[in-house]
Design an enzyme around this catalytic site. Structure first.
Site, PDB file in Angstrom:
ATOM      1  N   THR A  46      -1.254  -0.203  75.113  1.00 22.29           N
ATOM      2  CA  THR A  46       0.003  -0.562  74.173  1.00 22.29           C
ATOM      3  C   THR A  46       1.405  -0.643  75.079  1.00 22.29           C
ATOM      4  O   THR A  46       1.228  -0.081  76.155  1.00 22.29           O
ATOM      5  CB  THR A  46      -0.424   1.140  73.633  1.00 22.29           C
ATOM      6  OG1 THR A  46       0.000   1.989  74.922  1.00 22.29           O
ATOM      7  CG2 THR A  46      -1.289   0.905  72.970  1.00 22.29           C
ATOM      8  N   GLY A  47       2.499  -1.022  74.555  1.00 21.99           N
ATOM      9  CA  GLY A  47       3.692  -1.017  75.336  1.00 21.99           C
ATOM     10  C   GLY A  47       3.028  -2.236  75.626  1.00 21.99           C
ATOM     11  O   GLY A  47       3.988  -2.235  77.370  1.00 21.99           O
ATOM     12  N   ALA A  48       2.679  -3.218  75.757  1.00 22.90           N
ATOM     13  CA  ALA A  48       2.298  -4.529  77.035  1.00 22.90           C
ATOM     14  C   ALA A  48       3.931  -4.851  76.529  1.00 22.90           C
ATOM     15  O   ALA A  48       3.694  -6.098  77.499  1.00 22.90           O
ATOM     16  CB  ALA A  48       1.517  -4.982  76.914  1.00 22.90           C
TER      17      ALA A  48
ATOM     18  N   TYR B 168       9.570  14.645  76.971  1.00 19.77           N
ATOM     19  CA  TYR B 168       8.963  13.427  77.097  1.00 19.77           C
ATOM     20  C   TYR B 168       8.185  14.094  78.167  1.00 19.77           C
ATOM     21  O   TYR B 168       7.014  13.693  78.427  1.00 19.77           O
ATOM     22  CB  TYR B 168       9.890  12.441  78.355  1.00 19.77           C
ATOM     23  CG  TYR B 168       9.074  11.552  79.125  1.00 19.77           C
ATOM     24  CD1 TYR B 168       8.779  10.477  78.530  1.00 19.77           C
ATOM     25  CD2 TYR B 168       8.988  11.753  80.255  1.00 19.77           C
ATOM     26  CE1 TYR B 168       7.973   9.484  79.416  1.00 19.77           C
ATOM     27  CE2 TYR B 168       7.970  11.041  80.755  1.00 19.77           C
ATOM     28  CZ  TYR B 168       7.325  10.323  80.562  1.00 19.77           C
ATOM     29  OH  TYR B 168       7.288   9.133  81.579  1.00 19.77           O
TER      30      TYR B 168
HETATM   31  P1  NDP Z   1       8.796   0.765  78.629  1.00 23.64           P
HETATM   32  O1  NDP Z   1      10.057   1.547  78.166  1.00 23.64           O
HETATM   33  O2  NDP Z   1       9.726  -0.615  80.483  1.00 23.64           O
HETATM   34  O3  NDP Z   1       7.706   0.644  78.177  1.00 23.64           O
HETATM   35  C1  NDP Z   1       7.185   1.948  77.547  1.00 23.64           C
HETATM   36  C2  NDP Z   1       6.518   0.053  76.353  1.00 23.64           C
HETATM   37  O4  NDP Z   1       6.281   1.117  75.696  1.00 23.64           O
HETATM   38  C3  NDP Z   1       7.757  -1.059  75.828  1.00 23.64           C
HETATM   39  O5  NDP Z   1       6.568  -1.992  75.395  1.00 23.64           O
HETATM   40  C4  NDP Z   1       7.872  -0.075  74.162  1.00 23.64           C
HETATM   41  O6  NDP Z   1       8.199  -1.057  74.038  1.00 23.64           O
HETATM   42  C5  NDP Z   1       7.023   0.680  73.809  1.00 23.64           C
HETATM   43  N1  NDP Z   1       6.873   1.594  73.032  1.00 23.64           N
HETATM   44  C6  NDP Z   1       7.495   2.447  72.888  1.00 23.64           C
HETATM   45  N2  NDP Z   1       7.609   3.130  71.669  1.00 23.64           N
HETATM   46  C7  NDP Z   1       7.215   2.231  70.876  1.00 23.64           C
HETATM   47  C8  NDP Z   1       6.316   2.414  69.223  1.00 23.64           C
HETATM   48  N3  NDP Z   1       6.749   3.518  68.490  1.00 23.64           N
HETATM   49  N4  NDP Z   1       5.145   2.461  69.189  1.00 23.64           N
HETATM   50  C9  NDP Z   1       4.408   0.762  70.157  1.00 23.64           C
HETATM   51  N5  NDP Z   1       5.182   1.026  71.172  1.00 23.64           N
HETATM   52  C10 NDP Z   1       5.954   1.960  72.072  1.00 23.64           C
HETATM   53  O7  NDP Z   1       9.006   2.024  80.402  1.00 23.64           O
HETATM   54  P2  NDP Z   1       7.805   1.784  80.872  1.00 23.64           P
HETATM   55  O8  NDP Z   1       7.133   1.112  81.135  1.00 23.64           O
HETATM   56  O9  NDP Z   1       8.233   2.519  82.292  1.00 23.64           O
HETATM   57  O10 NDP Z   1       6.243   2.730  80.647  1.00 23.64           O
HETATM   58  C11 NDP Z   1       5.381   2.747  80.493  1.00 23.64           C
HETATM   59  C12 NDP Z   1       4.389   3.897  80.857  1.00 23.64           C
HETATM   60  O11 NDP Z   1       4.512   4.134  82.009  1.00 23.64           O
HETATM   61  C13 NDP Z   1       4.565   5.303  80.322  1.00 23.64           C
HETATM   62  O12 NDP Z   1       3.726   6.134  79.671  1.00 23.64           O
HETATM   63  C14 NDP Z   1       5.733   6.240  81.264  1.00 23.64           C
HETATM   64  O13 NDP Z   1       5.630   7.748  80.869  1.00 23.64           O
HETATM   65  C15 NDP Z   1       4.818   5.599  82.389  1.00 23.64           C
HETATM   66  N6  NDP Z   1       5.081   6.357  83.532  1.00 23.64           N
HETATM   67  C16 NDP Z   1       6.945   5.781  83.845  1.00 23.64           C
HETATM   68  C17 NDP Z   1       7.035   5.572  84.947  1.00 23.64           C
HETATM   69  C18 NDP Z   1       8.680   4.957  85.492  1.00 23.64           C
HETATM   70  O14 NDP Z   1       9.108   5.472  86.432  1.00 23.64           O
HETATM   71  N7  NDP Z   1       9.153   3.961  84.666  1.00 23.64           N
HETATM   72  C19 NDP Z   1       6.581   7.068  86.162  1.00 23.64           C
HETATM   73  C20 NDP Z   1       5.303   7.263  85.421  1.00 23.64           C
HETATM   74  C21 NDP Z   1       4.823   7.235  83.832  1.00 23.64           C
HETATM   75  P3  NDP Z   1       9.422  -1.940  73.570  1.00 23.64           P
HETATM   76  O15 NDP Z   1       9.561  -2.811  74.318  1.00 23.64           O
HETATM   77  O16 NDP Z   1       9.194  -2.320  71.724  1.00 23.64           O
HETATM   78  O17 NDP Z   1      10.324  -0.963  73.474  1.00 23.64           O
HETATM   79 MG1  PMR Z   2      13.197  12.448  90.452  1.00 21.86          MG
HETATM   80  C1  PMR Z   2      10.880  13.638  95.388  1.00 21.86           C
HETATM   81  C2  PMR Z   2      10.723  12.951  94.748  1.00 21.86           C
HETATM   82  C3  PMR Z   2      10.827  12.370  93.582  1.00 21.86           C
HETATM   83  C4  PMR Z   2      10.088  11.619  92.339  1.00 21.86           C
HETATM   84  C5  PMR Z   2       8.620  10.549  93.222  1.00 21.86           C
HETATM   85  C6  PMR Z   2      10.929  11.559  91.498  1.00 21.86           C
HETATM   86  C7  PMR Z   2      10.103  10.402  90.223  1.00 21.86           C
HETATM   87  N1  PMR Z   2      12.109  12.353  91.250  1.00 21.86           N
HETATM   88  C8  PMR Z   2      11.568  12.941  92.545  1.00 21.86           C
HETATM   89  C9  PMR Z   2      12.615  13.488  92.997  1.00 21.86           C
HETATM   90  C10 PMR Z   2      13.919  14.087  92.329  1.00 21.86           C
HETATM   91  N2  PMR Z   2      14.709  13.678  90.915  1.00 21.86           N
HETATM   92  C11 PMR Z   2      14.987  14.320  92.955  1.00 21.86           C
HETATM   93  C12 PMR Z   2      15.653  15.853  94.370  1.00 21.86           C
HETATM   94  C13 PMR Z   2      15.796  14.313  91.667  1.00 21.86           C
HETATM   95  C14 PMR Z   2      17.127  15.579  91.637  1.00 21.86           C
HETATM   96  C15 PMR Z   2      18.035  14.963  91.433  1.00 21.86           C
HETATM   97  C16 PMR Z   2      15.350  14.206  90.008  1.00 21.86           C
HETATM   98  C17 PMR Z   2      15.895  13.801  89.488  1.00 21.86           C
HETATM   99  C18 PMR Z   2      16.059  12.829  88.560  1.00 21.86           C
HETATM  100  C19 PMR Z   2      16.260  12.506  87.099  1.00 21.86           C
HETATM  101  C20 PMR Z   2      17.565  13.070  86.371  1.00 21.86           C
HETATM  102  N3  PMR Z   2      14.365  12.400  88.466  1.00 21.86           N
HETATM  103  C21 PMR Z   2      14.026  12.072  86.797  1.00 21.86           C
HETATM  104  C22 PMR Z   2      15.353  11.695  86.331  1.00 21.86           C
HETATM  105  C23 PMR Z   2      14.953  11.481  84.886  1.00 21.86           C
HETATM  106  O1  PMR Z   2      15.354  11.423  84.572  1.00 21.86           O
HETATM  107  C24 PMR Z   2      13.574  10.819  85.377  1.00 21.86           C
HETATM  108  C25 PMR Z   2      12.961  11.650  84.078  1.00 21.86           C
HETATM  109  O2  PMR Z   2      12.499  13.052  84.784  1.00 21.86           O
HETATM  110  O3  PMR Z   2      12.651  10.758  83.220  1.00 21.86           O
HETATM  111  C26 PMR Z   2      11.262  11.918  82.780  1.00 21.86           C
HETATM  112  C27 PMR Z   2      13.089  10.932  86.803  1.00 21.86           C
HETATM  113  C28 PMR Z   2      12.246  10.647  87.270  1.00 21.86           C
HETATM  114  N4  PMR Z   2      11.377  10.900  88.594  1.00 21.86           N
HETATM  115  C29 PMR Z   2      10.964  10.553  89.300  1.00 21.86           C
HETATM  116  C30 PMR Z   2      10.224   9.638  87.768  1.00 21.86           C
HETATM  117  C31 PMR Z   2       8.493   9.007  88.350  1.00 21.86           C
HETATM  118  C32 PMR Z   2      10.463  10.016  87.355  1.00 21.86           C
HETATM  119  C33 PMR Z   2      11.172   9.269  86.016  1.00 21.86           C
HETATM  120  C34 PMR Z   2       9.224   8.995  85.054  1.00 21.86           C
HETATM  121  C35 PMR Z   2       8.394   9.210  84.167  1.00 21.86           C
HETATM  122  O4  PMR Z   2       8.161  10.483  84.245  1.00 21.86           O
HETATM  123  O5  PMR Z   2       7.625   8.872  83.690  1.00 21.86           O
END
Ligand code: NDP
Ligand code: PMR
Ligand code: LMG
Length: 394
Positions: free
Chosen positions: A87-89, A269
């Site tokens: 999903t979401g590819a 989220y």
């Molecule tokens: P993207 O936004 O790049 O990808 C998300 C995908 O989900 C897109 O293909 C999007 O479609 C699809 N999507 C959103 N809403 C719907 C819907 N209603 N129906 C079907 N598809 C939908 O984000 P990421 O690749 O970063 O996220 C992928 C996964 O990785 C998520 O589960 C996220 O929580 C997880 N993740 C991401 C991290 C990160 O740092 N980015 C860290 C940890 C986990 P469209 O292209 O049409 O918008």
């Molecule tokens: Mg975060 C120590 C390490 C660490 C890591 C691995 C992440 C991952 N983050 C870290 C630290 C911090 N972040 C710290 C110290 C802060 C305060 C400055 C910080 C802040 C921050 C924000 C505002 N981080 C974020 C946000 C987002 O909006 C992102 C989020 O929460 O999305 C849900 C995010 C993230 N930090 C990560 C990862 C992986 C995310 C985003 C993606 C996710 O969980 O899917």
């Protein structure tokens, strides 16, 4: 004999519904292979280029391989191609994983996407071979769409060997909640409830696959785990006693947040990611022994450049990648993250069920610890039972 799964979707109309027209023409480089059995499916598709919803008439051709393991000319047994639904590819991690799997030549990817044109262009831009994937419409913000997807994917008559619940939305700047077609708060509705129904429906398909290692993977995250620094950045995930979820998350007589609190998009989220990790474990407890399916979750690393942050403020999008690269050192590229998820899909050494995978600095996988809440089996059971009711399974 390898799986011959050359499939295409050829839209014959981008405006109004136009039934019955079958064109053997290429669309964005995706061509219908000659001589294949045709099956026609009408898929409702949303596109970003046109403002109204359009229906695209799509044709699908699929030839499935015999399910037995065939012998190669040398007499050695070769494994048939696996089929993985992702999903979401259409972007980020999902696209990178689809590409990584397709490139091995051992996988056919069913790209389950809400935007056909975007998915099609993304696959082409990624250089994916047109015979290595099939795009099937799925909008996780609608339970009807999930049910329709399951029907459509079964019509392909391909085995389903792996399902990856990857799609997600993140609304950190939303002041007010938005809702799915069924009236659930969007983040939990898409990331958890849509996937919950999808996974429940496709479990029987996974069970009937004869692939040696059948897997259901639900993508989790560090930010839902309060046993980490990242999981302690406010607002923190917390499902509470699930009272908001039990009330339907609709904001009418119940809260839109799982714990019953005020709307907070970032928290919603993170809560949804906790649901994803709890759901994976509950699947494992209920179905691993009975079905032989491996259930897994993972944190692929911080992929700071994906579309996930599209709704965040521009300053965040500018600073977040360097912050993760140089300060937390948690950054991974989309390509690397895609390889990691592809490992969870296909690596013969990652067959253990009920595991939340992570990777260390040397990019070696290890079984990670979930937070107390994300490993609470009573909460997982309660979440399962409420979710079942909300998606109409109980
Ligand atoms: P993207 O936004 O790049 O990808 C998300 C995908 O989900 C897109 O293909 C999007 O479609 C699809 N999507 C959103 N809403 C719907 C819907 N209603 N129906 C079907 N598809 C939908 O984000 P990421 O690749 O970063 O996220 C992928 C996964 O990785 C998520 O589960 C996220 O929580 C997880 N993740 C991401 C991290 C990160 O740092 N980015 C860290 C940890 C986990 P469209 O292209 O049409 O918008
Ligand atoms: Mg975060 C120590 C390490 C660490 C890591 C691995 C992440 C991952 N983050 C870290 C630290 C911090 N972040 C710290 C110290 C802060 C305060 C400055 C910080 C802040 C921050 C924000 C505002 N981080 C974020 C946000 C987002 O909006 C992102 C989020 O929460 O999305 C849900 C995010 C993230 N930090 C990560 C990862 C992986 C995310 C985003 C993606 C996710 O969980 O899917
Ligand atoms: C919220 O703000 C928003 O309100 C919300 O709308 C949403 O966007 C949400 O998660 C998304 O974020 C979060 C905000 C509050 O964090 C910030 O973004 C503020 C940034 C402040 C910058 C601080 C300087 C950092 C270094 C500078 C680097 C420059 C690059 C910046 C890049 C920005 C991108 C991140 O956050 C805060 O309140 C700040 C305090 C956060 C500290 C959290 C750490 C808690 C640690 C607790 C210890 C836990 C112990 C666990 C140990 C486990 C060990 C096994």
């Amino acid at each position: 004999m390898a799986l011959q799964a050359a499939t295409s979707f050829l839209p014959s109309a981008l405006s109004a519904r136009k039934e019955g027209s079958v064109k053997d023409s290429a669309f964005l480089g995706v061509r219908l292979a000659d001589g294949l059995k045709l099956e026609t499916t009408a898929l409702g598709l949303r596109t970003k280029r046109v403002s109204t919803s359009v229906a695209i008439r799509a044709q699908t051709a699929a030839v499935s391989s015999p399910s037995v393991t065939p012998a190669s000319p040398s007499g050695k047994k070769t494994l048939r191609k696996g089929t993985a639904v992702i999903t979401g590819a259409s972007s980020g991690l999902g696209l990178a994983t689809a590409k990584a799997l397709a490139e091995t030549g051992k996988w056919h990817v069913i790209m389950a996407c809400r935007d056909f044109l975007k998915a099609s262009r993304a696959a082409k831009a990624a250089g994916m071979d047109k015979d290595s994937f099939t795009i099937v419409h799925l909008d996780l913000a609608s339970l009807d769409s999930v049910r329709q997807f399951v029907k459509n994917v079964r019509q392909l008559e391909m085995p389903i060997d792996v399902v990856v619940c990857n799609a997600a939305v993140y609304q950190p700047t939303a002041k007010d909640p938005s809702y799915t077609a069924d009236g659930f708060e969007m983040s939990v509705g898409v990331n958890h409830l849509g996937h919950f129904l999808l996974a429940r429906e496709l479990l029987s398909d996974l069970q009937s696959s004869d692939y040696p290692s059948k897997r259901l993977i639900i993508v989790g995250s560090i930010t839902g785990n309060t046993n980490t620094l990242a999981g302690n950045v406010p607002p923190k995930a917390n499902l509470g006693d699930l009272r908001g979820l039990a009330g339907g998350l609709n904001g009418i007589g119940s809260s839109v947040m799982i714990d019953g609190g005020e709307f907070d998009g970032a928290k919603a989220y993170k809560d949804s990611k906790v649901c994803n990790m709890l759901t994976m474990q509950e699947f494992h407890r209920r179905y691993h022994e009975e079905t032989g399916v491996t259930f897994a979750s993972l944190y692929p690393g911080c992929i700071a450049t994906t579309g996930l942050f599209r709704e965040h403020i521009p300053l965040f999008r500018l600073l977040f990648p360097p912050f993760q690269k140089y300060i937390t050192k948690g950054y991974v590229s989309e390509e690397e993250a895609g390889k990691r998820l592809a490992q969870v899909v296909s690596d013969p050494s990652l067959t253990k069920s009920g595991v939340y995978w992570s990777w260390n600095k040397n990019s070696a996988s290890f079984e990670n610890q979930l937070s107390e809440e994300a490993s609470d089996s009573d909460k997982a059971k309660k979440l399962w039972e409420i979710s079942e009711k909300l998606v109409g399974l109980a």
